[in-house]
Design a protein around this motif. Structure first.
Motif, PDB file in Angstrom:
ATOM      1  N   ILE A  75       0.842  -1.194   0.000  1.00 22.99           N
ATOM      2  CA  ILE A  75       0.000   0.000   0.000  1.00 22.99           C
ATOM      3  C   ILE A  75       0.882   1.250   0.000  1.00 22.99           C
ATOM      4  N   ALA A  76       0.356   2.296  -0.592  1.00 20.14           N
ATOM      5  CA  ALA A  76       0.948   3.625  -0.495  1.00 20.14           C
ATOM      6  C   ALA A  76      -0.008   4.438   0.368  1.00 20.14           C
ATOM      7  N   ILE A  77       0.508   5.087   1.395  1.00 15.62           N
ATOM      8  CA  ILE A  77      -0.332   5.907   2.270  1.00 15.62           C
ATOM      9  C   ILE A  77      -0.242   7.349   1.783  1.00 15.62           C
ATOM     10  N   LEU A  78      -1.402   7.933   1.508  1.00 22.17           N
ATOM     11  CA  LEU A  78      -1.483   9.289   0.975  1.00 22.17           C
ATOM     12  C   LEU A  78      -2.209  10.209   1.944  1.00 22.17           C
TER      13      LEU A  78
ATOM     14  N   VAL B 279      -9.415  10.986  -5.796  1.00 22.36           N
ATOM     15  CA  VAL B 279      -8.640  12.114  -5.262  1.00 22.36           C
ATOM     16  C   VAL B 279      -7.147  11.788  -5.326  1.00 22.36           C
ATOM     17  N   GLY B 280      -6.339  12.809  -5.384  1.00 26.80           N
ATOM     18  CA  GLY B 280      -4.889  12.676  -5.316  1.00 26.80           C
ATOM     19  C   GLY B 280      -4.394  13.354  -4.069  1.00 26.80           C
ATOM     20  N   GLY B 281      -3.062  13.300  -3.844  1.00 24.57           N
ATOM     21  CA  GLY B 281      -2.520  13.954  -2.665  1.00 24.57           C
ATOM     22  C   GLY B 281      -1.040  13.690  -2.514  1.00 24.57           C
ATOM     23  N   GLU B 282      -0.520  13.975  -1.313  1.00 22.34           N
ATOM     24  CA  GLU B 282       0.896  13.777  -1.023  1.00 22.34           C
ATOM     25  C   GLU B 282       1.148  12.312  -0.659  1.00 22.34           C
ATOM     26  N   VAL B 283       2.124  11.695  -1.305  1.00 23.83           N
ATOM     27  CA  VAL B 283       2.460  10.296  -1.054  1.00 23.83           C
ATOM     28  C   VAL B 283       3.391  10.265   0.165  1.00 23.83           C
ATOM     29  N   LEU B 284       2.874   9.821   1.314  1.00 20.43           N
ATOM     30  CA  LEU B 284       3.661   9.826   2.538  1.00 20.43           C
ATOM     31  C   LEU B 284       4.654   8.678   2.594  1.00 20.43           C
ATOM     32  N   CYS B 285       4.187   7.436   2.375  1.00 20.96           N
ATOM     33  CA  CYS B 285       5.085   6.290   2.499  1.00 20.96           C
ATOM     34  C   CYS B 285       4.546   5.081   1.748  1.00 20.96           C
TER      35      CYS B 285
END
Length: 133
Positions: free
Chosen positions: A104-107, A124-130
């Motif tokens: 998983i990518a946490i956004l 939705v899109g956003g900042e890719v945290l980890c």
């Protein structure tokens, strides 16, 4: 003590606890860290968590999850993607896929903290945290 990247500190504490085969890790709390912890719990990467309100900031106690026979952690790899010096954002068209959908990518989006699959379904899109797998 001032920390410039609290999310990287959170991920490093979890990574170090897994390498040392600890069952529980304590992390200083923040609202973003609490949301990341909830996502990790919902997706089955951690066994349990507890938020404690001691002091001004509070702490998060995370119970790590291991395989009962082989003692291998549920989290094989956890890595920070968007850093304070270079933020990484993903639009709806180019949301990341970790291990072809196995991880998983946490956004962090305008609709809250969520995985890449949830962001695709909510469009939705956003900042890719980890990345976690």
């Amino acid at each position: 003590m001032m920390n410039t990247d609290p999310i990287a500190d959170y991920l490093t504490r979890v990574r170090n606890a897994i390498k040392a085969n600890h069952r529980v890790v304590e992390i200083p709390a923040s609202n973003l860290k609490k949301e990341i912890t909830k996502v990790l719990f919902e997706k089955g990467y951690i066994a349990n968590y507890k938020f404690e309100d001691n002091g001004p900031q509070g702490t998060i106690k995370v119970a790590l999850k291991y395989h009962p026979i082989t003692k291998i952690s549920a989290i094989r790899s956890i890595s920070r993607i968007s850093k304070p010096g270079l933020r990484k954002y993903a639009g709806i068209d180019n949301l990341p896929r970790v291990l072809n959908g196995l991880g998983i990518a946490i956004l962090s989006t305008s609709h809250g903290v969520m995985t890449d699959k949830e962001a695709r379904s909510q469009n939705v899109g956003g900042e890719v945290l980890c990345y976690v797998y």
